[in-house]
Design a protein around this motif. Structure first.
Motif, PDB file in Angstrom:
ATOM      1  N   VAL A  92       0.856  -1.183   0.000  1.00 54.43           N
ATOM      2  CA  VAL A  92       0.000   0.000   0.000  1.00 54.43           C
ATOM      3  C   VAL A  92       0.892   1.234   0.000  1.00 54.43           C
ATOM      4  N   ALA A  93       0.270   2.407  -0.162  1.00 57.24           N
ATOM      5  CA  ALA A  93       1.022   3.672  -0.152  1.00 57.24           C
ATOM      6  C   ALA A  93       0.286   4.658   0.736  1.00 57.24           C
ATOM      7  N   ASN A  94       0.111   4.256   2.018  1.00 56.88           N
ATOM      8  CA  ASN A  94      -0.747   5.052   2.902  1.00 56.88           C
ATOM      9  C   ASN A  94      -0.140   5.342   4.275  1.00 56.88           C
ATOM     10  N   ARG A  95       1.182   5.177   4.430  1.00 54.33           N
ATOM     11  CA  ARG A  95       1.789   5.408   5.738  1.00 54.33           C
ATOM     12  C   ARG A  95       2.435   6.793   5.790  1.00 54.33           C
ATOM     13  N   SER A  96       2.073   7.561   6.806  1.00 49.11           N
ATOM     14  CA  SER A  96       2.583   8.923   6.930  1.00 49.11           C
ATOM     15  C   SER A  96       3.992   8.975   7.478  1.00 49.11           C
ATOM     16  N   ALA A  97       4.442   7.903   8.125  1.00 48.93           N
ATOM     17  CA  ALA A  97       5.810   7.824   8.647  1.00 48.93           C
ATOM     18  C   ALA A  97       6.387   6.468   8.290  1.00 48.93           C
ATOM     19  N   ALA A  98       7.713   6.398   8.238  1.00 51.80           N
ATOM     20  CA  ALA A  98       8.375   5.164   7.806  1.00 51.80           C
ATOM     21  C   ALA A  98       9.089   4.503   8.967  1.00 51.80           C
ATOM     22  N   SER A  99       8.873   3.188   9.088  1.00 52.01           N
ATOM     23  CA  SER A  99       9.578   2.376  10.085  1.00 52.01           C
ATOM     24  C   SER A  99       9.854   1.014   9.461  1.00 52.01           C
ATOM     25  N   GLY A 100       9.639  -0.060  10.218  1.00 49.74           N
ATOM     26  CA  GLY A 100      10.005  -1.384   9.721  1.00 49.74           C
ATOM     27  C   GLY A 100       9.199  -1.865   8.531  1.00 49.74           C
ATOM     28  N   TRP A 101       7.871  -1.746   8.596  1.00 48.20           N
ATOM     29  CA  TRP A 101       7.047  -2.242   7.498  1.00 48.20           C
ATOM     30  C   TRP A 101       7.227  -1.419   6.233  1.00 48.20           C
ATOM     31  N   PHE A 165       6.270   0.203 -14.957  1.00 46.09           N
ATOM     32  CA  PHE A 165       6.657   0.945 -13.761  1.00 46.09           C
ATOM     33  C   PHE A 165       5.598   0.809 -12.673  1.00 46.09           C
ATOM     34  N   LEU A 166       6.055   0.791 -11.427  1.00 51.40           N
ATOM     35  CA  LEU A 166       5.130   0.798 -10.301  1.00 51.40           C
ATOM     36  C   LEU A 166       4.502   2.181 -10.150  1.00 51.40           C
ATOM     37  N   GLN A 167       3.245   2.178  -9.704  1.00 51.00           N
ATOM     38  CA  GLN A 167       2.591   3.438  -9.391  1.00 51.00           C
ATOM     39  C   GLN A 167       1.735   3.275  -8.142  1.00 51.00           C
ATOM     40  N   ALA A 168       1.648   4.358  -7.391  1.00 50.04           N
ATOM     41  CA  ALA A 168       0.701   4.407  -6.278  1.00 50.04           C
ATOM     42  C   ALA A 168      -0.632   4.854  -6.862  1.00 50.04           C
ATOM     43  N   LYS A 169      -1.402   3.876  -7.358  1.00 46.74           N
ATOM     44  CA  LYS A 169      -2.663   4.199  -8.039  1.00 46.74           C
ATOM     45  C   LYS A 169      -3.607   4.879  -7.056  1.00 46.74           C
ATOM     46  N   THR A 170      -3.667   4.341  -5.857  1.00 44.86           N
ATOM     47  CA  THR A 170      -4.357   4.981  -4.737  1.00 44.86           C
ATOM     48  C   THR A 170      -3.535   4.675  -3.486  1.00 44.86           C
ATOM     49  N   GLU A 171      -3.962   5.197  -2.342  1.00 41.10           N
ATOM     50  CA  GLU A 171      -3.265   4.876  -1.114  1.00 41.10           C
ATOM     51  C   GLU A 171      -3.352   3.387  -0.787  1.00 41.10           C
ATOM     52  N   GLU A 172      -4.410   2.728  -1.274  1.00 42.13           N
ATOM     53  CA  GLU A 172      -4.640   1.331  -0.924  1.00 42.13           C
ATOM     54  C   GLU A 172      -4.241   0.362  -2.035  1.00 42.13           C
ATOM     55  N   ARG A 173      -3.716   0.883  -3.149  1.00 38.34           N
ATOM     56  CA  ARG A 173      -3.413  -0.018  -4.258  1.00 38.34           C
ATOM     57  C   ARG A 173      -2.155   0.438  -4.981  1.00 38.34           C
ATOM     58  N   VAL A 174      -1.190  -0.477  -5.035  1.00 33.49           N
ATOM     59  CA  VAL A 174       0.055  -0.235  -5.762  1.00 33.49           C
ATOM     60  C   VAL A 174       0.127  -1.246  -6.892  1.00 33.49           C
ATOM     61  N   THR A 175       0.352  -0.762  -8.096  1.00 38.84           N
ATOM     62  CA  THR A 175       0.329  -1.647  -9.272  1.00 38.84           C
ATOM     63  C   THR A 175       1.578  -1.431 -10.117  1.00 38.84           C
ATOM     64  N   ALA A 176       1.826  -2.405 -10.988  1.00 33.41           N
ATOM     65  CA  ALA A 176       2.923  -2.302 -11.955  1.00 33.41           C
ATOM     66  C   ALA A 176       2.298  -2.381 -13.338  1.00 33.41           C
ATOM     67  N   ASP A 187       2.654  15.388  -9.867  1.00 34.48           N
ATOM     68  CA  ASP A 187       1.371  14.750 -10.180  1.00 34.48           C
ATOM     69  C   ASP A 187       1.553  13.386 -10.829  1.00 34.48           C
ATOM     70  N   ASP A 188       2.787  12.870 -10.808  1.00 34.86           N
ATOM     71  CA  ASP A 188       3.092  11.601 -11.474  1.00 34.86           C
ATOM     72  C   ASP A 188       3.096  10.471 -10.441  1.00 34.86           C
ATOM     73  N   SER A 189       2.170   9.565 -10.568  1.00 37.22           N
ATOM     74  CA  SER A 189       2.008   8.500  -9.568  1.00 37.22           C
ATOM     75  C   SER A 189       3.108   7.444  -9.624  1.00 37.22           C
ATOM     76  N   THR A 190       3.997   7.519 -10.632  1.00 37.17           N
ATOM     77  CA  THR A 190       5.117   6.572 -10.707  1.00 37.17           C
ATOM     78  C   THR A 190       6.374   7.117 -10.029  1.00 37.17           C
ATOM     79  N   VAL A 191       6.307   8.346  -9.517  1.00 34.62           N
ATOM     80  CA  VAL A 191       7.487   8.980  -8.926  1.00 34.62           C
ATOM     81  C   VAL A 191       7.461   8.829  -7.404  1.00 34.62           C
ATOM     82  N   PHE A 192       8.609   8.466  -6.856  1.00 34.70           N
ATOM     83  CA  PHE A 192       8.745   8.304  -5.407  1.00 34.70           C
ATOM     84  C   PHE A 192       9.990   9.043  -4.928  1.00 34.70           C
TER      85      PHE A 192
END
Length: 506
Positions: A92-101, A165-176, A187-192
């Motif tokens: 997923v792409a929905n975490r506001s902070a980064a840790s182990g997961w 390329f991977l994209q964060a299509k939504t916060e709950e769905r990551v696709t390639a 505004d590019d969902s493939t950029v991280f």
């Protein structure tokens, strides 16, 4: 008659002295006048990048070595990629902070192609176009490329092996599923945004980083030049009587160890034994890196921070075989003084049960080849009981317990003064050493210590007092001590520098 009585008394006295010596040796007690004053040859046959960072300078794309912890923040959601539940399901792409997961451990296949491992040790792959972390086998996982906007930019794209390329299509769905990309806009969902949260720089990283063609050349040059004969002469001429030499498990497969390791370290160890004999030094062979890593750190040659040692009988037997090989090879050398069975196993991963089983079996193979070599059992990191191996060690002839004492890693000393650091040595360390030093137990060995702390800008005189306090306490260890390490780019960690510059006098 008087002369005969005198001769008889002399004979009986000498006999009792010899008998007493033999009995004391059988219980591990050495001549108390001889205790090791040793130095570790760290960073030589087992790589630690912080000791010699330049060893990694020639690796292409060296930010992306095995075990690097990568975190990816989507520019469109403003949230981090995450392996849901730590692994076993979707990304997923929905975490506001980064840790182990939210941290992905890199497996480097070559300069540009990688696998990603998640918190629960699954590998990232694809389920159709959906990105998941469900595979327990690296061979079944997908491979990925990390494409940078530029060398200096933190913006990246991730390209899967399906060509998309991977994209964060939504916060709950990551696709390639994105074939064409252009620009690096917000505004590019493939950029991280990429953050490298952690790095490993051990033997696995350096050899796999250089690859099978260049690694043998780089490592053999390092082994040839980092520690040389003149160093053994320096050691012998400066009040030391031994060296502790860390080695890795792959040395037993020399000259053709399993990839990515390269051959040649065994020949280098042979040289060390030759030099030690020439200059009258003793050697402790220290199995510093066990197969599958006994602590997850770079100095145990962990690939990605995982700690897998001791989980199977096969793994334990493989480690016993390494000790068997090393002892058989050097048992007849007058320089072999001790064999340390495994450096710094870490609790709770390295269990008491697995280590007791291993220590007993490894002790037997040492004794198969040598009745006199001491056998060193290292205490576990993170274990609250420094006597936990006494039940095993007390049943072994010429056994030693190894403890490591570092003020620099003590959280309670983070804001301590010079005198508080010295008092900690004179009280806490002295008490800890006294606790494990018993009249009828195993010998004690402070196998690693250093005159470094968390204080910034301390004076030379402060370091001298700190070093002297440790020498005064650690000399009471019944087997001896060993400074970490002989050479290091960080001056106070280098005993060579400390001696030459008058910080330590032996």
């Amino acid at each position: 008659m008087t002369m005969s009585c005198f001769n008889l008394k002399t004979f009986l006295l000498n006999f009792l002295v010899i008998l007493s010596s033999l009995l004391s040796l059988s219980h591990g007690r050495p001549n108390q006048e001889f205790r090791l004053k040793a130095v570790n040859l760290g960073g030589w046959l087992v790589t630690e990048g912080w000791i010699k960072p330049s060893l990694f300078d020639g690796i292409p794309n060296k930010d992306f070595l095995d075990g690097a912890g990568l975190q990816f923040k989507s520019v469109t959601t403003g949230k981090y990629l995450c392996a849901e539940l730590g692994g076993g399901t979707i990304l997923v792409a929905n975490r506001s902070a980064a840790s182990g997961w939210e941290t992905f451990r890199l497996w480097r296949l070559n300069e540009t192609t990688f696998r990603f491992r998640v918190f629960n040790n699954q590998f990232v792959g694809l389920d159709g176009i959906n990105v998941v972390a469900a595979s327990n086998s690296s061979d079944d996982s997908e491979t990925f490329k990390v494409v940078k906007e530029s060398e200096d930019s933190s913006r990246v794209r991730i390209k899967a092996s399906n060509g998309y390329f991977l994209q964060a299509k939504t916060e709950e769905r990551v696709t390639a599923d994105v074939a064409e990309v252009s620009g690096w806009g917000d505004d590019d969902s493939t950029v991280f945004e990429l953050t490298i949260a952690s790095r490993l720089q051990g033997e696995y990283q350096v050899t796999n980083g250089y690859g099978p063609m260049k690694a043998p050349l780089v490592m053999k040059e390092h082994w040839r030049t980092f520690i040389v004969e003149e160093d053994f002469k320096f050691i012998a001429n400066n009040g030391l009587n031994a060296v502790r030499i860390p080695v890795g498990w792959w040395i037993a497969s020399d000259p053709t160890p399993p990839p990515p390791y390269v051959g040649g370290s065994l020949h280098t160890l042979d040289n060390a034994f030759f030099w030690a004999r020439k200059y009258g030094l003793k050697i402790i062979i220290d199995l510093h890196a066990g197969p599958a890593s006994q602590n997850g750190y770079e100095h145990s040659s962990s690939r990605d921070g995982s700690q897998e040692w001791g989980k199977t009988d096969e793994n334990i037997q493989q480690t016993v075989d390494v000790i068997d090989f090393l002892t058989a090879r050097y048992a007849k050398s007058p320089s072999l003084y001790a064999v340390e069975l495994l450096n710094e196993p870490r609790a709770p991963g390295a269990t008491l049960e697995s280590l007791n089983k291993y220590y007993k079996a490894a002790y037997e193979v040492v004794r198969k080849h040598s009745p006199t070599a001491y056998v060193v059992l290292s205490n576990r990191l993170s274990s609250p009981n420094p006597r936990e191996f006494f039940p095993v060690a007390n049943g072994l002839v010429r056994s030693v317990i190894d403890v490591h004492y570092y003020n620099v890693f003590e959280s309670q000393l983070a804001n301590a003064t010079v005198q508080q650091n010295i008092d900690f040595i004179l009280t806490n360390r002295s008490s800890e050493l006294n606790f494990i030093t018993t009249s009828n137990g195993p010998l004690t060995f402070v196998g690693e210590w250093v005159a470094e702390w968390q204080i910034k800008g301390a004076k030379k005189e402060d370091y001298q007092r700190f070093a002297k306090a440790q020498l005064d306490v650690f000399k009471r260890a019944t087997f001896g001590w060993a400074y970490w390490t002989l050479k290091n780019v960080n001056n106070h960690w280098s005993l060579e520098w400390m001696i030459k510059n008058g910080y330590i006098k032996l």
